[in-house]
Enzyme design. Sequence first.
Site, PDB file in Angstrom:
ATOM      1  N   PHE A 131     -35.727  42.283  62.564  1.00 49.34           N
ATOM      2  CA  PHE A 131     -37.082  41.854  62.884  1.00 49.34           C
ATOM      3  C   PHE A 131     -37.081  40.353  63.131  1.00 49.34           C
ATOM      4  CE2 PHE A 131     -38.590  45.943  62.145  1.00 49.34           C
ATOM      5  CZ  PHE A 131     -39.945  46.006  62.433  1.00 49.34           C
ATOM      6  N   CYS A 191     -50.361  33.062  66.487  1.00 44.31           N
ATOM      7  CA  CYS A 191     -51.065  34.165  67.145  1.00 44.31           C
ATOM      8  C   CYS A 191     -52.239  33.594  67.924  1.00 44.31           C
ATOM      9  CB  CYS A 191     -51.568  35.176  66.109  1.00 44.31           C
ATOM     10  SG  CYS A 191     -52.386  36.621  66.834  1.00 44.31           S
ATOM     11  N   CYS A 243     -59.284  39.042  65.703  1.00 43.83           N
ATOM     12  CA  CYS A 243     -58.706  40.096  64.857  1.00 43.83           C
ATOM     13  C   CYS A 243     -58.911  39.707  63.407  1.00 43.83           C
ATOM     14  CB  CYS A 243     -57.218  40.276  65.166  1.00 43.83           C
ATOM     15  SG  CYS A 243     -56.414  41.496  64.103  1.00 43.83           S
ATOM     16  N   CYS A 269     -55.762  41.670  60.245  1.00 43.89           N
ATOM     17  CA  CYS A 269     -54.310  41.486  60.239  1.00 43.89           C
ATOM     18  C   CYS A 269     -53.781  41.391  58.809  1.00 43.89           C
ATOM     19  CB  CYS A 269     -53.938  40.223  61.020  1.00 43.89           C
ATOM     20  SG  CYS A 269     -52.157  39.921  61.087  1.00 43.89           S
ATOM     21  N   ASP A 270     -52.655  42.070  58.534  1.00 44.56           N
ATOM     22  CA  ASP A 270     -52.078  42.079  57.190  1.00 44.56           C
ATOM     23  C   ASP A 270     -50.715  41.400  57.160  1.00 44.56           C
ATOM     24  OD1 ASP A 270     -50.596  43.913  58.602  1.00 44.56           O
ATOM     25  OD2 ASP A 270     -50.943  45.596  57.252  1.00 44.56           O
ATOM     26  N   THR A 271     -50.421  40.547  58.144  1.00 42.52           N
ATOM     27  CA  THR A 271     -49.098  39.945  58.284  1.00 42.52           C
ATOM     28  C   THR A 271     -49.153  38.436  58.071  1.00 42.52           C
ATOM     29  OG1 THR A 271     -48.513  41.638  59.912  1.00 42.52           O
ATOM     30  CG2 THR A 271     -47.119  39.689  59.818  1.00 42.52           C
ATOM     31  N   GLU A 308     -43.696  44.001  69.855  1.00 35.21           N
ATOM     32  CA  GLU A 308     -44.957  44.506  69.309  1.00 35.21           C
ATOM     33  C   GLU A 308     -46.013  43.455  69.609  1.00 35.21           C
ATOM     34  OE1 GLU A 308     -44.217  45.235  65.165  1.00 35.21           O
ATOM     35  OE2 GLU A 308     -43.234  47.154  65.571  1.00 35.21           O
ATOM     36  N   HIS A 349     -42.756  51.572  55.707  1.00 41.73           N
ATOM     37  CA  HIS A 349     -42.101  50.487  54.967  1.00 41.73           C
ATOM     38  C   HIS A 349     -42.929  50.090  53.751  1.00 41.73           C
ATOM     39  CE1 HIS A 349     -44.779  48.855  57.989  1.00 41.73           C
ATOM     40  NE2 HIS A 349     -44.818  47.691  57.380  1.00 41.73           N
TER      41      HIS A 349
END
Length: 210
Positions: free
Chosen positions: A24, A30, A45, A48-50, A116, A204
């Site tokens: 990855f 972003c 957005c 988002c969980d990142t 992605e 994951h």
Amino acid sequence: MYAVKEIFYTLQGEGINAGRPAVFLRFAGCNLWSGREEDREGAVCRFCDTQFVGTDGMGGGKFPSAGALARRVADEWPKGLGAGKFVVCTGGEPLLQLDEPLIAALHAEGFSIAVETNGTLAVPPGVDWICVSPKADAQLVVERGNELKLVFPQEGAEPERFEGLAFNHFLLQPMDGPDRARNTELAVAYCKSRPRWRLSLQTHKLIGIP
């Protein structure tokens, strides 16, 4: 110069390639949210969980050239496993930085390249697998690819809005958060009623790997 949050070897956790070993490559930054909690409410957005702010993650940093970054990605692939090299370029929004020189450098290292993306920026030539995750209030530029993976439910981003696009696979992924169980029930019911759509789970998170 490429700003990278983290680089790590794991299994792809979601989508059609779930379970596939991959490096990855998570880019910093972003175009739909700053990544800072104080800006979340006004972001395009908001779910988002990142973590993609900065370059302080495992393997992250600033890389002066495409070759330097591609070599760092190659270092993560286990020695002796030459076949099946796969890199997932993600973010944040990877298409703010992924460009033709880096694509060429990753290919030269033997990698098949997946991206992605939120689909608001054009994909450079040479990407091998295109996964688009549309956001309700963002203009969709990328209307063809390998998989469309829609976080569900999103008001204003109903699945039927995207069914005419040129993707090979259409996936619904339950929105994470406090309502994840309910969102999963809704996604299951929708897939059962519209067989074109397939359920995508974040495996994951379920098994506790990066």
